[in-house]
Design a protein around this motif. Structure first.
Motif, mmCIF file in Angstrom:
data_model
loop_
_atom_site.group_PDB
_atom_site.id
_atom_site.type_symbol
_atom_site.label_atom_id
_atom_site.label_comp_id
_atom_site.label_asym_id
_atom_site.label_seq_id
_atom_site.Cartn_x
_atom_site.Cartn_y
_atom_site.Cartn_z
ATOM 1 N N LEU A 13 0.871 -1.170 0.000
ATOM 2 C CA LEU A 13 0.000 0.000 0.000
ATOM 3 C C LEU A 13 0.910 1.223 0.000
ATOM 4 O O LEU A 13 1.488 1.599 1.023
ATOM 5 C CB LEU A 13 -0.929 -0.006 1.214
ATOM 6 N N GLU B 135 1.912 4.703 0.143
ATOM 7 C CA GLU B 135 1.428 5.987 0.628
ATOM 8 C C GLU B 135 2.522 7.046 0.520
ATOM 9 O O GLU B 135 3.660 6.812 0.920
ATOM 10 C CB GLU B 135 0.949 5.871 2.076
ATOM 11 N N ASP C 126 -6.711 -0.996 6.750
ATOM 12 C CA ASP C 126 -7.344 0.321 6.664
ATOM 13 C C ASP C 126 -7.265 1.061 7.998
ATOM 14 O O ASP C 126 -7.060 2.282 8.035
ATOM 15 C CB ASP C 126 -8.800 0.178 6.225
ATOM 16 N N LEU D 151 -3.813 2.407 8.265
ATOM 17 C CA LEU D 151 -3.690 3.621 7.457
ATOM 18 C C LEU D 151 -4.305 4.810 8.171
ATOM 19 O O LEU D 151 -3.761 5.925 8.127
ATOM 20 C CB LEU D 151 -4.371 3.420 6.098
ATOM 21 N N LYS E 174 -7.515 8.125 -0.739
ATOM 22 C CA LYS E 174 -7.410 8.972 0.446
ATOM 23 C C LYS E 174 -8.689 9.763 0.705
ATOM 24 O O LYS E 174 -8.695 10.686 1.529
ATOM 25 C CB LYS E 174 -6.205 9.910 0.293
ATOM 26 N N LEU F 16 2.694 0.238 3.630
ATOM 27 C CA LEU F 16 2.215 -0.856 4.458
ATOM 28 C C LEU F 16 2.292 -2.138 3.633
ATOM 29 O O LEU F 16 1.733 -2.220 2.540
ATOM 30 C CB LEU F 16 0.778 -0.607 4.923
#
Length: 502
Positions: free
Chosen positions: A380, A382, A439, A442, A466, A424
């Motif tokens: 993931l 970010e 989630d 996050l 986002k 992640l």
């Protein structure tokens, strides 16, 4: 998708039938759609829209093919939703025609560049028309005398760089995906890259834009001069707007002289705090590298498994420094920086002083991402940003997040401006229970970033990924300001609906 009612005698644009297609004049179109006004009744027949668009811009530019629908349903993020029709405009006039048509009948339009985004920004959540700008891929002008390039939005960023550099000039923005991402997509997200520490992000190089508005009207904002204070900064308004305010069909971009020399250092440090301190030490010493990249221990461990320990000796942090400029200045500065890194605790320093050896270091840096993929975990990706003074705290928080959740966190990226890719690494992400846990992790990450004066995205954009955090990131009044601007320019909300303002 709001579409015209089906007419069974019309030929689908994806049909293999070679029967000549009918041509529709305005009076016939008015007759066909009379029952849609004012309600714009809904139906589920994309074939009718495809047929009408084919009559307006040409059948070769409109597709209902399953392959095209599938390709335009997603980007590099996991979200997917098929469009009803894919359109491939080749001119500004094509885009204007499509948007005027979509505006008239309330059909959603989601613009797509190269499709290499990481936040679902070009996923057509509401179906409708996927507007691919891939065929609008010409460099219209390269003018070193003016320091200007004029390009269509489908031009690949790396291709523009090569063309400018062949003339001794440069277009500095360098997203990691520059060999496949498009200028239009860069403008939509205000893309960055490693060299933005010294040279700035995409917005710094956009002088003017040709933009087709949601109703099909064409606007020229900015211009082709390097200083321009005429009216509002509408170039800045459209740059980073993620396809929700208008469709860019041409861009006038700033070029700069290409520095004739560059050199690099790649340094290994015993721990991350020492590498982060070195970042500040370099800047405090008066150096402004073109790039300053940092990598944490988790990422290095994955890279050693892929590349071998001889490429990356023991150490829990890695720092890459690139400088450029006049040859004698680069020679002097690289010596000075090497001595400084030794004083700051580097245990191994690799030096590169020509194009080939510099590219070898960048190749190693690009392998870091592939090394993380080799773990078999879902990454993931970010692109959060924190103040540079918070780099050590960010990695300490990431390690604590690992302990609390069991989800590995890999941190690497643009240390010079605090834009750290905090990834992640999730096992079995398709499992709903695991996804819910990820989630929640996050959510903790983004809240920590915002609480420490950071931003939830530095270069990828908001998109869908986002969306849950956008109100917190902007604040209620600023969020409402965004909605007011959207409402003024796109009152029917046909452009890229379903994203962070919905």
């Amino acid at each position: 998708m709001r579409l015209p009612p089906k007419r069974n005698h019309w030929v689908s644009s994806s049909s293999s039938d070679k029967t000549p297609r009918p041509t529709f004049d305005e009076s016939r179109e008015a007759e066909i759609f009379s029952e849609l006004e004012p309600a714009k009744a809904e139906t589920s027949d994309p074939a009718v829209v495809a047929e009408l668009l084919s009559s307006k811009i040409g059948a070769s530019k409109v597709s209902l093919r399953a392959e095209d629908i599938s390709v335009h349903a997603t980007d590099k993020w996991y979200a997917s939703h098929p469009p009803d029709v894919v359109v491939f405009p080749e001119t500004t006039a094509d885009v204007s025609t499509v948007l005027e048509f979509a505006h008239r009948y309330g059909i959603p339009v989601t613009t797509r560049g190269a499709g290499v985004g990481y936040v679902g920004g070009c996923v057509p959540i509401k179906g409708g028309i996927a507007l691919s700008l891939a065929r609008m891929n010409r460099i219209l002008e390269l003018n070193p005398e003016d320091g200007v390039a004029v390009v269509q939005p489908g031009v690949i960023t790396g291709d523009l760089q090569k063309a400018a550099q062949a003339l001794g000039w440069d277009y500095p923005p360098d997203p990691a995906s520059l060999k496949e991402c498009s200028i239009g997509g860069n403008i939509a997200t205000n893309a960055g890259g490693p060299r933005c520490l010294k040279y700035g992000v995409t917005r710094s190089y956009v002088l003017g834009l040709e933009v087709v508005m949601p109703d099909g009207k064409v606007a020229q904002v900015g211009g082709r001069v390097h200083k321009n204070k005429t009216g509002f900064d509408l170039v800045g308004l459209f740059t980073g707007s993620e396809g929700m305010l208008g469709v860019v069909t041409a861009a006038s971009l700033r070029l700069i002289p290409k520095p004739p020399a560059r050199a690099m250092l790649a340094a290994v440090f015993p721990d991350f705090p020492m590498a982060a301190a070195a970042v500040q030490g370099i800047l405090n010493s008066g150096h402004l590298p073109s790039a300053l990249e940092i990598t944490d221990g988790f990422t290095l461990a994955a890279a050693r498994r892929r590349l071998g320990p001889e490429r990356l000796p023991d150490g829990d942090a890695h720092l890459i420094i690139e400088i450029d400029g006049r040859p004698r200045a680069v020679d002097y500065e690289i010596d000075e920086l090497e001595e400084l890194l030794k004083k700051l605790g580097a245990t191994r320093i690799q030096r590169a002083e020509d194009e080939d050896s510099c590219e070898e270091i960048w190749k190693m840096r690009r392998e870091f991402s592939y090394s993380l993929r080799d773990t078999g975990l879902t990454k993931l990706n970010e692109d959060i940003v924190v103040p540079r003074s918070k780099l050590v705290e960010l990695v300490a928080f990431a390690r604590q997040l690992e302990k609390d959740t069991g989800i590995a966190v890999a941190c690497f990226g643009h240390a010079g401006d605090g834009n750290i890719h905090t990834n992640l690494m999730v096992a079995d992400y398709e499992n709903p229970e695991i996804r819910s846990k990820a989630d929640a992790a996050l959510d903790r990450l983004f809240k920590w970033v915002l609480d420490h004066g950071g931003a939830i995205t530095g270069e990828h954009g908001v998109g869908i990924a986002k969306q849950p955090w956008i109100r917190q990131a902007l604040g209620e009044n600023t969020f409402n300001l965004h909605k007011a601007i959207k409402g003024a320019l796109d009152p029917d909300a046909i452009l890229n609906p379903g994203k962070f303002l919905d």
